[in-house]
Design a protein around this motif. Structure first.
Motif, PDB file in Angstrom:
ATOM      1  N   ASN A   8       0.666  -1.282  -0.132  1.00 47.41           N
ATOM      2  CA  ASN A   8       0.063   0.025   0.185  1.00 47.41           C
ATOM      3  C   ASN A   8       0.831   1.197  -0.052  1.00 47.41           C
ATOM      4  OD1 ASN A   8      -2.437  -1.397   0.033  1.00 47.41           O
ATOM      5  ND2 ASN A   8      -2.603  -1.379   2.275  1.00 47.41           N
ATOM      6  N   GLU A   9       1.753   1.428   0.799  1.00 47.62           N
ATOM      7  CA  GLU A   9       2.941   2.504   0.719  1.00 47.62           C
ATOM      8  C   GLU A   9       3.454   2.609  -0.536  1.00 47.62           C
ATOM      9  OE1 GLU A   9       2.712   4.502   3.227  1.00 47.62           O
ATOM     10  OE2 GLU A   9       4.248   5.862   2.126  1.00 47.62           O
ATOM     11  N   GLY A  10       4.013   1.584  -1.226  1.00 47.88           N
ATOM     12  CA  GLY A  10       4.538   1.567  -2.508  1.00 47.88           C
ATOM     13  C   GLY A  10       3.599   2.298  -3.392  1.00 47.88           C
ATOM     14  N   ASN A  11       2.260   1.714  -3.380  1.00 48.14           N
ATOM     15  CA  ASN A  11       1.294   2.505  -4.314  1.00 48.14           C
ATOM     16  C   ASN A  11       1.200   3.823  -4.127  1.00 48.14           C
ATOM     17  OD1 ASN A  11       0.635  -0.120  -5.388  1.00 48.14           O
ATOM     18  ND2 ASN A  11      -1.065  -0.458  -4.134  1.00 48.14           N
ATOM     19  N   LYS A  12       1.228   4.308  -2.592  1.00 45.26           N
ATOM     20  CA  LYS A  12       0.941   5.829  -2.463  1.00 45.26           C
ATOM     21  C   LYS A  12       2.237   6.635  -3.183  1.00 45.26           C
ATOM     22  CE  LYS A  12      -1.348   5.088   1.887  1.00 45.26           C
ATOM     23  NZ  LYS A  12      -1.058   5.325   3.241  1.00 45.26           N
ATOM     24  N   ILE A  13       3.441   5.908  -3.132  1.00 46.58           N
ATOM     25  CA  ILE A  13       4.627   6.750  -3.255  1.00 46.58           C
ATOM     26  C   ILE A  13       5.009   6.274  -4.819  1.00 46.58           C
ATOM     27  CG2 ILE A  13       5.320   7.130  -1.203  1.00 46.58           C
ATOM     28  CD1 ILE A  13       7.383   4.993  -1.213  1.00 46.58           C
ATOM     29  N   ASP A  14       4.463   5.295  -5.611  1.00 44.44           N
ATOM     30  CA  ASP A  14       4.566   5.217  -6.724  1.00 44.44           C
ATOM     31  C   ASP A  14       5.809   4.338  -6.887  1.00 44.44           C
ATOM     32  OD1 ASP A  14       3.619   4.654  -9.538  1.00 44.44           O
ATOM     33  OD2 ASP A  14       4.632   6.481 -10.004  1.00 44.44           O
ATOM     34  N   VAL A  15       6.256   3.251  -6.116  1.00 41.81           N
ATOM     35  CA  VAL A  15       7.129   2.439  -6.040  1.00 41.81           C
ATOM     36  C   VAL A  15       6.747   1.175  -6.069  1.00 41.81           C
ATOM     37  CG1 VAL A  15       9.063   4.006  -5.429  1.00 41.81           C
ATOM     38  CG2 VAL A  15       8.012   2.703  -3.786  1.00 41.81           C
ATOM     39  N   SER A  16       7.583   0.000  -6.572  1.00 41.63           N
ATOM     40  CA  SER A  16       7.287  -1.330  -6.231  1.00 41.63           C
ATOM     41  C   SER A  16       7.920  -1.931  -5.112  1.00 41.63           C
ATOM     42  CB  SER A  16       7.448  -2.172  -7.436  1.00 41.63           C
ATOM     43  OG  SER A  16       7.292  -3.766  -7.022  1.00 41.63           O
ATOM     44  N   ILE A  17       7.050  -2.364  -4.075  1.00 41.26           N
ATOM     45  CA  ILE A  17       7.682  -2.828  -2.890  1.00 41.26           C
ATOM     46  C   ILE A  17       7.382  -4.436  -2.645  1.00 41.26           C
ATOM     47  CG2 ILE A  17       7.997  -2.763  -0.278  1.00 41.26           C
ATOM     48  CD1 ILE A  17       7.464   0.202  -0.421  1.00 41.26           C
ATOM     49  N   ASN A  18       8.084  -5.270  -2.464  1.00 37.09           N
ATOM     50  CA  ASN A  18       8.037  -6.551  -2.338  1.00 37.09           C
ATOM     51  C   ASN A  18       8.641  -7.240  -1.176  1.00 37.09           C
ATOM     52  OD1 ASN A  18       6.281  -7.228  -4.834  1.00 37.09           O
ATOM     53  ND2 ASN A  18       8.286  -6.726  -5.839  1.00 37.09           N
ATOM     54  N   ILE A  19       8.028  -8.167  -0.563  1.00 35.76           N
ATOM     55  CA  ILE A  19       8.787  -8.957   0.591  1.00 35.76           C
ATOM     56  C   ILE A  19       8.475 -10.394   0.339  1.00 35.76           C
ATOM     57  CG2 ILE A  19       6.698  -8.809   2.008  1.00 35.76           C
ATOM     58  CD1 ILE A  19       8.652  -8.612   4.511  1.00 35.76           C
ATOM     59  N   GLN A  20       9.667 -11.305   0.617  1.00 33.99           N
ATOM     60  CA  GLN A  20       9.622 -12.575   0.607  1.00 33.99           C
ATOM     61  C   GLN A  20      10.199 -13.287   1.441  1.00 33.99           C
ATOM     62  OE1 GLN A  20      11.769 -13.019  -3.358  1.00 33.99           O
ATOM     63  NE2 GLN A  20      10.084 -13.594  -4.420  1.00 33.99           N
ATOM     64  N   HIS A  21       9.957 -14.322   2.105  1.00 40.71           N
ATOM     65  CA  HIS A  21      10.456 -15.087   3.073  1.00 40.71           C
ATOM     66  C   HIS A  21      11.839 -15.575   2.655  1.00 40.71           C
ATOM     67  CE1 HIS A  21       7.034 -15.853   5.815  1.00 40.71           C
ATOM     68  NE2 HIS A  21       6.422 -15.894   4.789  1.00 40.71           N
ATOM     69  N   GLU A  22      12.772 -15.778   3.234  1.00 45.50           N
ATOM     70  CA  GLU A  22      14.126 -16.029   3.024  1.00 45.50           C
ATOM     71  C   GLU A  22      14.162 -17.289   2.413  1.00 45.50           C
ATOM     72  OE1 GLU A  22      16.487 -16.689   6.248  1.00 45.50           O
ATOM     73  OE2 GLU A  22      18.493 -16.550   5.183  1.00 45.50           O
ATOM     74  N   ASP A  23      13.220 -18.281   2.906  1.00 43.65           N
ATOM     75  CA  ASP A  23      13.009 -19.558   2.416  1.00 43.65           C
ATOM     76  C   ASP A  23      12.794 -19.767   0.934  1.00 43.65           C
ATOM     77  OD1 ASP A  23      14.157 -20.688   4.750  1.00 43.65           O
ATOM     78  OD2 ASP A  23      12.227 -21.308   5.500  1.00 43.65           O
ATOM     79  N   ILE A  24      11.788 -18.938   0.583  1.00 42.18           N
ATOM     80  CA  ILE A  24      10.969 -18.963  -0.611  1.00 42.18           C
ATOM     81  C   ILE A  24      11.995 -18.132  -1.486  1.00 42.18           C
ATOM     82  CG2 ILE A  24       9.312 -17.549  -1.914  1.00 42.18           C
ATOM     83  CD1 ILE A  24       7.254 -17.764   0.361  1.00 42.18           C
ATOM     84  N   PHE A  25      12.713 -17.269  -1.063  1.00 40.94           N
ATOM     85  CA  PHE A  25      13.785 -16.588  -1.849  1.00 40.94           C
ATOM     86  C   PHE A  25      15.138 -17.511  -2.227  1.00 40.94           C
ATOM     87  CE2 PHE A  25      17.770 -14.003  -2.524  1.00 40.94           C
ATOM     88  CZ  PHE A  25      17.381 -13.081  -3.253  1.00 40.94           C
ATOM     89  N   ASN A  26      15.458 -18.253  -1.445  1.00 41.32           N
ATOM     90  CA  ASN A  26      16.656 -19.206  -1.549  1.00 41.32           C
ATOM     91  C   ASN A  26      15.845 -20.388  -2.594  1.00 41.32           C
ATOM     92  OD1 ASN A  26      18.482 -18.122   0.000  1.00 41.32           O
ATOM     93  ND2 ASN A  26      17.841 -18.995   1.872  1.00 41.32           N
ATOM     94  N   SER A  27      14.874 -20.900  -2.313  1.00 40.21           N
ATOM     95  CA  SER A  27      14.204 -21.702  -3.317  1.00 40.21           C
ATOM     96  C   SER A  27      14.120 -21.489  -4.810  1.00 40.21           C
ATOM     97  CB  SER A  27      12.926 -22.252  -2.764  1.00 40.21           C
ATOM     98  OG  SER A  27      13.000 -22.833  -1.616  1.00 40.21           O
ATOM     99  N   MET A  28      13.882 -20.110  -4.942  1.00 38.09           N
ATOM    100  CA  MET A  28      13.666 -19.663  -6.288  1.00 38.09           C
ATOM    101  C   MET A  28      15.151 -19.561  -6.879  1.00 38.09           C
ATOM    102  SD  MET A  28      11.243 -16.623  -5.705  1.00 38.09           S
ATOM    103  CE  MET A  28      11.439 -15.806  -7.391  1.00 38.09           C
ATOM    104  N   HIS A  29      15.934 -19.374  -6.008  1.00 34.44           N
ATOM    105  CA  HIS A  29      17.355 -19.259  -6.618  1.00 34.44           C
ATOM    106  C   HIS A  29      18.268 -20.621  -6.885  1.00 34.44           C
ATOM    107  CE1 HIS A  29      16.311 -15.095  -5.948  1.00 34.44           C
ATOM    108  NE2 HIS A  29      17.026 -14.750  -7.004  1.00 34.44           N
ATOM    109  N   LYS A  30      17.681 -21.510  -6.528  1.00 37.22           N
ATOM    110  CA  LYS A  30      18.147 -22.798  -6.605  1.00 37.22           C
ATOM    111  C   LYS A  30      17.837 -23.483  -7.799  1.00 37.22           C
ATOM    112  CE  LYS A  30      18.891 -23.812  -1.847  1.00 37.22           C
ATOM    113  NZ  LYS A  30      18.558 -24.657  -0.420  1.00 37.22           N
ATOM    114  N   ILE A  31      16.879 -23.101  -8.421  1.00 43.11           N
ATOM    115  CA  ILE A  31      16.158 -23.633  -9.674  1.00 43.11           C
ATOM    116  C   ILE A  31      16.725 -23.290 -10.934  1.00 43.11           C
ATOM    117  CG2 ILE A  31      14.130 -23.750 -11.182  1.00 43.11           C
ATOM    118  CD1 ILE A  31      12.285 -23.196  -8.870  1.00 43.11           C
TER     119      ILE A  31
END
Length: 89
Positions: A66-89
């Protein structure tokens, strides 16, 4: 639990303040942070600790988006485990 927060958008004053304020208000500790400007584009990645956070992950994700939408930037948050899994593929 740890997570990665990424922020991308046109550079403007106050982006870091807006994002870090939401994290601070919700007891999220910033473990590491890097940011750079690519021409007029602001990019930032933070590694955060959610252990003391008082709200659930999805609520924090919604607040950041929501804050990202207000200030017109993209803000994402990912669990460390998901981030690590995505980069092992």
């Amino acid at each position: 639990m740890k997570a990665f927060v990424s922020v991308i958008g046109k550079d403007k004053i106050g982006i870091i303040h807006k994002v870090t304020s939401i994290l601070s208000e919700n007891d999220v500790n910033i473990l590491d942070i890097t940011q750079t400007l690519l021409h007029d584009y602001f990019t930032m990645i933070m590694f955060v600790d959610l252990e003391k956070m008082q709200i659930d992950f999805n609520e924090l994700k919604n607040r950041l988006e929501n804050e990202g939408n207000k200030i017109d930037v993209s803000i994402n948050i990912q669990h460390e485990d998901i981030f690590n899994s995505m980069h092992k593929i």
